[in-house]
Enzyme design. Structure first.
Site, mmCIF file in Angstrom:
data_model
loop_
_atom_site.group_PDB
_atom_site.id
_atom_site.type_symbol
_atom_site.label_atom_id
_atom_site.label_comp_id
_atom_site.label_asym_id
_atom_site.label_seq_id
_atom_site.Cartn_x
_atom_site.Cartn_y
_atom_site.Cartn_z
ATOM 1 N N HIS A 123 0.468 -9.162 -3.086
ATOM 2 C CA HIS A 123 1.355 -8.661 -2.034
ATOM 3 C C HIS A 123 0.818 -9.168 -0.695
ATOM 4 O O HIS A 123 -0.383 -9.397 -0.540
ATOM 5 C CB HIS A 123 1.337 -7.129 -2.081
ATOM 6 N N ASP A 200 -6.125 -3.596 -5.617
ATOM 7 C CA ASP A 200 -4.871 -3.069 -5.076
ATOM 8 C C ASP A 200 -4.214 -2.287 -6.216
ATOM 9 O O ASP A 200 -3.673 -2.867 -7.154
ATOM 10 C CB ASP A 200 -3.986 -4.220 -4.610
ATOM 11 N N GLN A 203 0.583 -0.237 -7.591
ATOM 12 C CA GLN A 203 1.470 -0.094 -8.747
ATOM 13 C C GLN A 203 0.764 0.529 -9.946
ATOM 14 O O GLN A 203 1.340 1.352 -10.655
ATOM 15 C CB GLN A 203 2.037 -1.470 -9.150
ATOM 16 N N LYS A 226 4.292 5.995 -3.968
ATOM 17 C CA LYS A 226 4.618 5.381 -5.259
ATOM 18 C C LYS A 226 4.173 6.275 -6.418
ATOM 19 O O LYS A 226 4.309 5.906 -7.582
ATOM 20 C CB LYS A 226 3.965 4.003 -5.364
ATOM 21 N N CYS A 364 7.663 -9.128 -0.788
ATOM 22 C CA CYS A 364 6.419 -9.328 -0.027
ATOM 23 C C CYS A 364 5.398 -10.136 -0.828
ATOM 24 O O CYS A 364 4.193 -9.899 -0.754
ATOM 25 C CB CYS A 364 5.815 -7.991 0.418
#
Length: 407
Positions: A123, A200, A203, A226, A364
């Protein structure tokens, strides 16, 4: 024990509405998940009964607000299996969490000629901060290539590692493709060269069981919104010894022990990185989201979402003109695709007319789209409250659109 999806859907007020005269089908969960009533009520309750600043007040409201705030920190610790609550820092989101590491760890420990490794599927929020740091410090950014399925080429990653590698920052699960990266192997390899690793987890945290101690990552960044929680709130996990070695991110109240005009001494972690009045209400409400996930259990959630993805792949695989993008063996519940001869935005608008909310564009991840030679994709991403009947509606809609274009 299988989940009662009808009962779960009843907890989400936003799902029970019509869009363009059709029942809403919400498949934009990778961008943000919807919020259960318990989260909404927790926000309201704070403002109705407990509104106060935290940590410094001597009155009952401040005491309650502080207690609830720190209970969420402990809930996050438990959620990712961190060693201690002090390793949990609240931020505005994944983006700020990554920038915090770049501006503090990066400014202190990365210098001219040092190297940072990321992957092709990152991202923008896990690309741009490192580019800025490299420009400032004269460091070098290295990129792990990927194959046609959207999986990192692990052997190529190993070739990039060297004593110059100071940090590897990699997405755990891709927002654009759904690919789950072999992060434990990546972490072990990076550590063998003395490099730190940031994951990261924007998700992965909503789909996978997370144990930061087992993974042995040095940092993990993720966002509440999220995870069925409020917007404008994120988490940075960091190992105590690494966080203690880093300078503060912002200067102000709370992050200090003592201030004189001659010198300031900084507070202990995590408060050293939480300057000013924090996002108290949303932190408190986030605990309700974590409780929601805990009650359903991650394995049950993942099993349901995996079944939805498998069903979507099965129903769309024979549609003429349907082009899947990202076919990794290990994936979270993201179906990215294009329809031959159509722009993703047009497909998204036509699905929206049917009440189906999907995301379109480059997500992104412009360098990733360039790798595949496309402008973007249509992304349908599934959450625990989605149903197989909704998947059928999506497949019907895609098939109608593809027939219209490819007849």
């Amino acid at each position: 024990m299988s989940l009662n999806i009808d009962q779960i859907r009843g907890l989400f007020p936003v799902l029970h509405q019509e869009v363009h005269g059709k029942p809403l089908i919400y498949f934009d969960n990778a961008a943000t998940t919807q919020k259960p009533l318990a989260v909404i009520e927790a926000l309201t309750k704070y403002y109705e009964f407990d509104n106060s600043n935290i940590h410094r007040g001597a009155h009952a409201l401040a005491d309650r607000a502080t207690r609830y705030y720190e209970e969420t920190r402990e809930a996050v610790r438990e959620f990712i299996h961190a060693k201690e609550a002090a390793e949990i820092i609240f931020t505005k989101g994944t983006t700020e969490s990554i920038n915090l590491v770049a501006k503090t760890f990066g400014s202190k420990f990365i210098g001219k000629g040092d190297e940072i490794i990321i992957s092709t599927m990152e991202h923008h929020s896990n690309i741009v901060p490192w580019q800025m740091l490299c420009e400032e410090k004269g460091a070098i950014l290295r990129v792990i290539p990927i194959n046609e399925a959207g999986e990192i080429l692990y052997e190529e990653f190993e070739k990039l590692l060297s004593p110059k590698t100071k940090l590897v920052s990699i997405v755990h699960a891709s927002n654009a493709l759904g690919t789950i990266n072999p992060v434990k192997k990546v972490i072990d390899a990076a550590h063998s060269f003395g490099a730190k690793v940031l994951l990261d987890g924007a998700q992965s945290t909503s789909h996978l069981e997370i144990n930061v101690q087992d993974l042995n990552c040095d940092f993990m960044a993720f966002s509440a919104h999220k995870l069925y929680g409020p917007t404008g709130l994120g988490v940075l996990y960091g190992k105590r010894e690494v966080l203690e070695s880093m300078p503060p991110f912002l200067g102000g109240g709370e992050m200090i022990k003592e201030v004189t005009f001659e010198k300031t001494t900084y507070n202990e972690i995590p408060f050293k990185f939480e300057a000013g009045t924090p996002n108290i209400a949303d932190v408190i409400a986030f605990k309700a989201a974590l409780d929601f996930i805990k009650d359903l259990t991650k394995p049950e959630i993942k099993a349901h979402e995996d079944s939805l993805l498998a069903y979507a792949k099965e129903l769309t695989k024979d549609i003429k003109g349907f082009i899947p993008v990202g076919t990794a063996k290990e994936k979270v519940s993201v179906l990215s695709f294009n329809i031959n001869g159509m722009h993703p935005f047009d497909v998204g608008q036509m699905l929206d007319a049917k009440g189906i909310a999907v995301r379109t564009g480059h997500h992104c991840t412009q360098p990733l789209m360039k790798r595949f030679g496309i402008e973007g994709t249509v992304r349908a991403s599934f959450a625990v409250y989605n149903t197989k009947s909704e998947i059928e509606k999506l497949a019907e809609g895609v098939a109608q659109i593809a027939r219209f274009k490819n007849k």
